[in-house]
Write an enzyme that holds these catalytic residues in place. Sequence first.
Site, mmCIF file in Angstrom:
data_model
loop_
_atom_site.group_PDB
_atom_site.id
_atom_site.type_symbol
_atom_site.label_atom_id
_atom_site.label_comp_id
_atom_site.label_asym_id
_atom_site.label_seq_id
_atom_site.Cartn_x
_atom_site.Cartn_y
_atom_site.Cartn_z
ATOM 1 N N CYS A 148 34.817 49.271 45.366
ATOM 2 C CA CYS A 148 35.453 48.448 44.411
ATOM 3 C C CYS A 148 36.651 48.258 45.053
ATOM 4 O O CYS A 148 37.687 49.341 44.928
ATOM 5 C CB CYS A 148 35.369 48.822 43.258
ATOM 6 S SG CYS A 148 36.339 48.036 41.850
ATOM 7 N N ASN A 149 37.290 47.092 45.455
ATOM 8 C CA ASN A 149 38.528 47.012 45.939
ATOM 9 C C ASN A 149 39.673 47.112 44.683
ATOM 10 O O ASN A 149 40.772 47.461 45.092
ATOM 11 C CB ASN A 149 38.751 45.630 46.352
ATOM 12 C CG ASN A 149 37.949 45.148 47.762
ATOM 13 O OD1 ASN A 149 38.633 45.439 48.901
ATOM 14 N ND2 ASN A 149 36.836 44.977 47.628
ATOM 15 N N THR A 150 39.201 46.593 43.428
ATOM 16 C CA THR A 150 40.159 46.760 42.517
ATOM 17 C C THR A 150 40.480 47.913 42.038
ATOM 18 O O THR A 150 41.738 48.408 41.940
ATOM 19 C CB THR A 150 39.576 46.000 41.318
ATOM 20 O OG1 THR A 150 39.249 44.786 41.578
ATOM 21 C CG2 THR A 150 40.546 45.889 40.208
ATOM 22 N N GLU B 175 27.990 37.628 38.810
ATOM 23 C CA GLU B 175 27.169 38.736 37.762
ATOM 24 C C GLU B 175 26.211 37.795 37.188
ATOM 25 O O GLU B 175 25.237 38.459 36.616
ATOM 26 C CB GLU B 175 28.230 39.429 36.848
ATOM 27 C CG GLU B 175 29.093 40.460 37.545
ATOM 28 C CD GLU B 175 28.142 41.806 37.913
ATOM 29 O OE1 GLU B 175 27.146 42.056 37.004
ATOM 30 O OE2 GLU B 175 28.479 42.282 38.943
ATOM 31 N N ASP C 229 31.168 50.683 41.345
ATOM 32 C CA ASP C 229 31.649 49.487 41.041
ATOM 33 C C ASP C 229 31.429 49.084 39.749
ATOM 34 O O ASP C 229 30.933 49.480 39.004
ATOM 35 C CB ASP C 229 31.112 48.361 42.251
ATOM 36 C CG ASP C 229 31.772 47.055 42.067
ATOM 37 O OD1 ASP C 229 32.815 46.936 42.212
ATOM 38 O OD2 ASP C 229 31.032 45.972 42.108
ATOM 39 N N SER C 230 32.223 47.752 39.663
ATOM 40 C CA SER C 230 32.122 47.409 38.255
ATOM 41 C C SER C 230 30.603 46.691 37.797
ATOM 42 O O SER C 230 30.221 46.382 36.730
ATOM 43 C CB SER C 230 32.999 46.161 37.931
ATOM 44 O OG SER C 230 32.729 45.205 38.950
ATOM 45 N N GLY D 227 38.692 43.259 37.629
ATOM 46 C CA GLY D 227 39.870 42.761 37.980
ATOM 47 C C GLY D 227 40.950 42.319 37.173
ATOM 48 O O GLY D 227 41.967 41.993 37.346
ATOM 49 N N CYS E 98 36.756 41.693 47.701
ATOM 50 C CA CYS E 98 36.387 41.950 46.405
ATOM 51 C C CYS E 98 34.593 42.156 46.803
ATOM 52 O O CYS E 98 34.327 41.239 47.605
ATOM 53 C CB CYS E 98 36.377 41.194 45.453
ATOM 54 S SG CYS E 98 35.144 41.235 43.894
ATOM 55 N N THR E 99 34.018 43.304 46.529
ATOM 56 C CA THR E 99 32.734 43.394 46.937
ATOM 57 C C THR E 99 31.759 42.632 46.417
ATOM 58 O O THR E 99 30.725 42.423 46.868
ATOM 59 C CB THR E 99 32.399 44.960 46.725
ATOM 60 O OG1 THR E 99 32.431 45.314 45.141
ATOM 61 C CG2 THR E 99 33.009 45.740 47.692
ATOM 62 N N HIS E 100 32.140 41.832 45.383
ATOM 63 C CA HIS E 100 31.148 40.601 45.112
ATOM 64 C C HIS E 100 31.009 39.474 45.727
ATOM 65 O O HIS E 100 30.158 38.749 45.611
ATOM 66 C CB HIS E 100 31.751 40.081 43.499
ATOM 67 C CG HIS E 100 31.236 41.235 42.392
ATOM 68 N ND1 HIS E 100 31.837 42.342 42.106
ATOM 69 C CD2 HIS E 100 30.235 41.076 41.454
ATOM 70 C CE1 HIS E 100 31.450 42.916 40.876
ATOM 71 N NE2 HIS E 100 30.444 42.169 40.690
HETATM 72 N N1 DGL Z 1 33.758 44.424 42.990
HETATM 73 C C1 DGL Z 1 34.843 44.749 42.461
HETATM 74 C C2 DGL Z 1 36.089 44.615 43.578
HETATM 75 O O1 DGL Z 1 35.756 44.633 44.714
HETATM 76 C C3 DGL Z 1 35.460 44.746 41.106
HETATM 77 C C4 DGL Z 1 35.366 43.040 40.788
HETATM 78 C C5 DGL Z 1 35.529 43.031 39.055
HETATM 79 O O2 DGL Z 1 34.792 43.456 38.388
HETATM 80 O O3 DGL Z 1 36.539 42.149 38.894
HETATM 81 O O4 DGL Z 1 37.221 44.263 43.349
#
Ligand code: DGL
Length: 265
Positions: free
Chosen positions: A77-79, A155, A14-15, A47, A187-189
Amino acid sequence: MSILNMNNPIGFFDSGVGGLTVLKEVKKTLPNEDFIYFGDTLHVPYGDKTKEELIDYSKNILKFLEKKGCKAVVMACNTTSSTIYEDIKDKYNFKLYPVVQSVAKILAGLDIERMGIFATKATIASGAYSKEILKFNSKMQVFGQYCPNWVRIVENNLSNNIESVSIIKSDLERMLSNAPQKIVLGCTHYPYLLPVLTKFVSKDLFIDPAEYLAQFVKDDLVKSGLTKNSNTPHFEEFYVSANPDKFKTGAKVFYEVDNVSEIIF
Ligand code: DGL
């Protein structure tokens, strides 16, 4: 050792700290497995990046996880799942599990008609959630909404700050105007923000796809004869591309990370 060895680890990327929400669920479902996690903290947020940039970052990370011998990699990571999975999916020997595509069928099967999706700019722009869900359920109405500040808030560990709470509340109110019966945290965050979101609405309104993804990964590894069968002690390794201490602190809400190494490609 061949990469598709059942006793090799499962990789995650992931990011930043977001993918830990997925790792936590996979660990509950497959407690005996070994895990290698990579957080691309040098390039967070994903994103706001272009497709070319995301392909470039992912190439290095996937090469790294391949060298580590991963039998499977969870795109936590969904992105990247939404924007580049189709471009890269056939380039590796390991199993690759993208979050969006892996959970779409389950989301489509829920007994509701109006589904909200909170996600990053790139995920919403890709339309991936709607496309994947509509493949299985053409009647579902999907309302995607981009939340510009949420990844930064997570973050930087700022979710309790007054300004953050007001941003989150106003994004939530905008989504609620669509009267969704469920809202996917796409988004996993975003599961890190559940304590704030649930100040305003019930937790039952939200779906964290990590649980469905973990079950999907388990079922597929079992079907492929790739679950770990040795009694070696379980191990976990964590890598980031910048700021290991910040990663450790940010992760705390969700996951206790002991050691983090910084890797520069
Ligand atoms: N956590 C990631 C996602 O699920 C990336 C979020 C990001 O870095 O913008 O999309």
